[in-house]
Design a protein around this motif. Structure first.
Motif, PDB file in Angstrom:
ATOM      1  N   ILE A 149      -8.449   5.910   1.136  1.00 58.78           N
ATOM      2  CA  ILE A 149      -8.652   5.072   1.278  1.00 58.78           C
ATOM      3  C   ILE A 149      -9.955   4.357   1.091  1.00 58.78           C
ATOM      4  O   ILE A 149     -11.127   4.967   2.189  1.00 58.78           O
ATOM      5  CB  ILE A 149      -8.424   4.222   2.828  1.00 58.78           C
ATOM      6  N   ALA A 190       1.021  -1.493   0.102  1.00 60.75           N
ATOM      7  CA  ALA A 190       0.111   0.226  -0.066  1.00 60.75           C
ATOM      8  C   ALA A 190       0.701   1.738  -0.074  1.00 60.75           C
ATOM      9  O   ALA A 190       0.625   1.837  -0.667  1.00 60.75           O
ATOM     10  CB  ALA A 190      -0.825  -0.141   1.350  1.00 60.75           C
ATOM     11  N   ARG A 239      -7.139   0.776  -1.502  1.00 58.85           N
ATOM     12  CA  ARG A 239      -7.972  -0.190  -1.288  1.00 58.85           C
ATOM     13  C   ARG A 239      -7.946  -1.077  -0.511  1.00 58.85           C
ATOM     14  O   ARG A 239      -6.989  -1.548  -0.752  1.00 58.85           O
ATOM     15  CB  ARG A 239      -9.028  -1.084  -2.515  1.00 58.85           C
ATOM     16  N   ALA A 280      -1.116   7.789   3.575  1.00 57.06           N
ATOM     17  CA  ALA A 280      -2.534   8.061   2.682  1.00 57.06           C
ATOM     18  C   ALA A 280      -2.671   9.501   2.977  1.00 57.06           C
ATOM     19  O   ALA A 280      -2.916  10.653   2.734  1.00 57.06           O
ATOM     20  CB  ALA A 280      -3.783   7.380   3.197  1.00 57.06           C
TER      21      ALA A 280
END
Ligand code: SF4
Length: 372
Positions: free
Chosen positions: A139, A101, A113, A132
């Motif tokens: 997300i 990720a 995702r 993120a």
């Protein structure tokens, strides 16, 4: 189309449910924004040229956000080159390994995702959420009936809608507690009624934008029917901010089906509406091939226009009176009409090209005019 423009809507369709707005790249999802259509590549993400080629084909038929599978580090790194060559935002789909990720976001994924429950524990989830937040990457909290947390599964006796919603709420809370609220949520079940029930329950408890879909829906017929029933019901209820139709087919067909569902649910109108008859004993031309080719070409057109492809002149023009351009077959010939006006009579072998000539002419008239 709003209710005033609609001749047949009795006003019973529910208002769109109010959700927050998030951005995947420059695409707004939620709030009053149109329901966004997504798909997922079925190429090997490490094969950059095939993946880019597929994304471009999907974009041409209306895909607005694309997801790719990231099974390993090589796939995560390939995102760097993929995003350089595409113009729609890319979402990386990750399971189990938090590092994938992080690398995907660093490589340019505009969304990720994940299933927070299977990413390796709170500490690892925190690392993902930190990146993120720093990179403003939303997300998607994706809950799946097949990967439900054991304690929730046990308490509810299986992946019931209540269990799926409990898992979603738990995972939303995890991510929010870590200071990141750019979230959209999906609850996937391959059971249509469970999918509908789960999203209805979730929409009462959360105002995060919802990604709707039926997982592992099946091939063209089963998948289209399941998706139409589930997503159609939800959209009519005002639920759903972005959607994916999942089919065991070329993803281009997922996009076509998604826009047909949106049109039928009167949530969004993109591209031509095609009316075609089922054929009967009166049909004397090869209507199946004609309709198939018209449908294929129409996918490249983003403008709303109504086309009719009818087997005969007995009912054809009458049934398709409201079409912008229509054709009706005869014995080795076809008639091309615009509304009730006959434009020309042509041989069957020339029918498709002459029909398409008039489609392009009408498109130019209608949509050039609007620009002036
Ligand atoms: S339009 Fe003509 S060919 Fe098509 S189903 Fe109706 S009657 Fe039959």
């Amino acid at each position: 189309m709003n209710k005033r423009d609609c001749k047949t809507c009795d006003g019973s369709m529910k208002e769109r449910r109010k959700t927050r707005t998030i951005f995947i790249g420059d695409i707004a999802i939620g709030g009053d924004n149109p329901v966004v259509v997504q798909s997922m590549c079925n190429t090997d993400t490490r094969d950059v040229s095939s993946t880019v080629a597929q994304i471009k084909r999907l974009e041409a038929v209306g895909c607005e956000v694309i997801r790719v599978a990231v099974p390993d580090m090589e796939a995560a790194q390939a995102i760097t080159d993929i995003v350089k060559s595409i113009s729609i935002p890319l979402i990386a789909d990750i399971h189990f390994d938090w590092r994938l990720a992080v690398v995907s976001m660093e490589a340019g994924a505009r969304g990720i995702r994940i299933n927070p429950g299977n990413i390796g524990g709170r500490e690892k989830l925190e690392k993902v959420v930190r990146v993120a937040r720093e990179r403003a990457v939303p997300i998607r909290v994706g809950v799946n009936s097949g990967s439900l947390e054991a304690d929730i599964r046990k308490r509810h006796g299986g992946p019931t809608p209540e269990a799926l919603v409990e898992s979603a709420m738990r995972n939303i809370e995890y991510v929010c507690d870590m200071g990141w609220e750019e979230i959209k949520v999906s609850i996937k079940s391959s059971d249509v009624m469970d999918t509908i029930e789960s999203y209805r329950l979730l929409s009462l408890r959360s105002d995060f934008p919802l990604h709707i879909g039926v997982t592992e829906a099946g091939g063209l017929i089963a998948g289209t029917v399941k998706s139409s029933v589930a997503l159609g019901s939800l959209l009519i209820d005002g639920i759903g901010d972005t959607m994916r139709v999942s089919l065991t087919r070329d993803p281009e067909e997922e996009i076509a089906v998604a826009y047909e569902i949106l049109r039928a649910a009167r949530r969004r109108f993109r591209g031509p509406e095609i009316i075609s008859c089922p054929t009967c004993g009166r049909t004397e031309i090869d209507l199946f091939s004609l309709a198939e080719e018209v449908e294929r070409r129409a996918r490249q057109i983003p403008h709303p226009i109504k086309l009719a492809v009818m087997g005969c002149v007995v009912n054809g023009p009458g049934e398709a009176r409201e079409a912008d351009i229509g054709l009706a077959g005869g014995k080795g010939i076809g008639i091309i009409f615009q509304g009730e006006r006959v434009l020309e009579k042509v041989r069957e072998e020339d029918l498709l090209e002459r029909f398409w000539f008039h489609v392009e002419r009408v498109l130019e008239e209608k949509f050039q005019q609007k620009k002036r």
